[in-house]
Scaffold this motif. Structure first.
Motif: not given
Lengths: 251, 283
Positions: A67, A70-71, A123, A127, A131
């Motif tokens: 996460a 991705i974040g 996740i 994430a 983000t």
């Protein structure tokens, strides 16, 4: 704390509720009877609780690390490209309004009852939160620092690595702390519904065999781990960074 | 000394706030700066002096016109032209020494050598003791010294200063003026110094470029021929200061009239004695 335990024991001793609903905390009601502490200790010694805790923590860490990657990536893209901000940025904010657990039916349909579903919602929850916090952090990098660095000859990835990212570290840590709490909740909720081992599944087992002592033992573990990581990892990290960066905190 | 270092020719810069009416920040600026010269860009806010500096730095792009440094056109920022900003802009996560070394490491100077050069410059700005401090532990004046050291350690040919002392108190500013003048004389750098403070411009510069607003551009250029090191009580400087003030007041009046309406009139003493003794010439 002691008072709370005393009240607990009193309620149990006076049998306000039947003892399978409100088991004693330390002192058994009849010789050899169950107590929360005994179940907790036995569970830890036999390894059943430890194993479940380990399973949950491992999923949490795996999901959280993915996460974070991705974040941060999405956060950076939102900061860097206005088109991504207008499309994905808006989408992410809307998705964030949906509680994590709501994704569980979808996860089960997609990945089946198992580890994948649990990690999926961990996740997803973390994430999205990372983000949002990381894109906000990147957007708030002082333009002055970027100008200073570019006048010194920094650009591209060097500029990102040495200035843009470094400058957001305090906000990123605050964001990770928030995401960690979300991830911990998601793991347990996922295991509770997705039933694939771990503390959450054990909780569900406790419910089905009406073992309130087991349920309370697990809740204690969950609470202790949650606050331990928050206090000893994130709060310390945060304090260290704030001190280094010279950011004033209101006492 | 007489070599032409920076040549600006017919520089225009417009900002597009909306499609139809671009705001003109700089209109037809032509200026030549010699090697080793200390030039001030002086003017009220909104005259485009910082924009002009940023264009020379390569941080902004001119809309039209040509800009040559050492007979070569400018493409983006470069470490031959380092900017010192109004706020020090030190990286808060680095120690003072690391801040000063930052640019050197980009230039691929070996770490030990970079360390040595950075320490040298910190000592020149009297901050040797604070090499391992963090920026937030320093006062405003000290931070600005670090920023100057960080710029000069790069050994740029041109030092661009964007109101570097504007946020400092008067005493600190006077000390830093003396130090800057000394550094300039020792290193022979070309310095372009943006300020809105007439006294500061007069005390430091070889030439003062007075800028005008709406559209931004050059109004007048004043050479400063007083001997160095300068003493701020030098009568030549005081006369020059008055002359510039008179011109600046006309400019300010124009701005205020536009902003506040035509009924505004700045209370100017129109019987001021002109420093050139042509009495009453500006009635």
């Amino acid at each position: 704390m002691l008072i709370l335990i005393a009240i607990w024991e009193a309620i149990s001793k006076f049998e306000v509720f039947p003892s399978f609903m409100w088991p004693p905390f330390i002192i058994p009601n009849d010789p050899g009877g169950v107590t929360v502490v005994k179940t907790l200790v036995n569970g830890l010694i036999s390894g059943q609780l430890l194993l479940a805790t380990g399973t949950s923590l491992w999923r949490l860490i795996l999901g959280f690390v993915i996460a974070v990657i991705i974040g941060l990536l999405l956060g950076f893209l939102i900061y860097k490209y206005k088109i991504v901000d207008d499309t994905l940025g808006f989408f992410v904010t809307s998705l964030q309004a949906i509680p994590n657990l709501v994704w569980m039916p979808i996860a089960i349909l997609w990945f089946g009852l198992g580890v994948e579903s649990v990690i999926f919602i961990v996740i997803l929850g973390a994430a999205l939160s990372i983000t949002i916090t990381s894109s906000t952090a990147f957007k708030s990098v002082p333009p002055l620092l970027i100008r200073v660095a570019s006048t010194m000859g920094s650009s591209g990835f060097h500029l990102f690595r040495t200035v843009i990212f470094k400058s957001t570290v305090p906000q990123q840590i605050a964001g990770l702390r928030l995401a960690w709490a979300l991830a911990w909740r998601s793991v347990l909720a996922g295991e509770l519904l997705g039933g694939s081992g771990g503390l959450g599944t054990l909780l569900d087992l406790g419910r089905s065999i009406q073992a309130m002592d087991l349920i309370f033992s697990i809740m204690i573990i969950i609470g202790v781990i949650g606050s331990f990581i928050d206090n000893f990892v994130f709060v310390r990290l945060e304090r260290m960074v704030l001190k280094k960066y010279g950011i004033q905190t209101t006492p | 000394m007489a070599e032409e270092h920076i040549i600006l020719k017919n520089i225009h810069k417009g900002f597009h706030r909306n499609e139809d009416t671009p705001t003109i920040a700089l209109d037809d600026v032509t200026l030549t700066i010699k090697k080793g010269e200390f030039v001030s860009l002086l003017g009220p806010s909104g005259c485009g002096k910082s924009t002009l500096l940023n264009i020379i730095a390569g941080l902004e792009k001119e809309s039209s016109g040509s800009l040559l440094v050492n007979d070569r056109p400018i493409k983006g920022p470069g470490n031959d032209r380092i900017v010192v900003f109004q706020e020090s802009g030190l990286f808060p996560w680095m120690s003072v020494l690391d801040n000063v070394m930052y640019g050197l490491l980009i230039k691929k100077v070996p770490k030990e050598e970079a360390n040595k050069r950075a320490m040298d410059w910190l000592q020149k700005v009297h901050l040797g003791k604070f090499a391992n401090s963090m920026p937030h532990e320093l006062s405003g004046g000290m931070k600005q010294r670090v920023a100057i050291a960080r710029a000069l350690v790069m050994d740029p040919e041109i030092l661009l200063m964007d109101e570097p002392f504007a946020a400092l108190d008067e005493q600190t500013r006077m000390v830093l003026h003396k130090e800057l003048e000394k550094i300039w004389r020792e290193t022979g750098k070309t310095i372009i110094f943006v300020t809105h403070n007439i006294r500061e411009a007069v005390v430091l510069s070889d030439r003062i470029v007075l800028m005008k607003t709406r559209p931004g551009g050059i109004k007048n250029i004043f050479p400063v021929q007083a001997a160095r090191p300068r003493i701020s009580s030098d009568s030549l400087l005081i006369h020059l200061e008055n002359r510039i003030l008179t011109e600046l007041e006309q400019e300010m009046e124009k701005v205020l009239k536009e902003e506040l309406g035509s009924d505004y009139a700045l209370k100017t003493d129109h019987l001021r004695v002109d420093p050139h003794s042509n009495m009453g010439s500006d009635i």
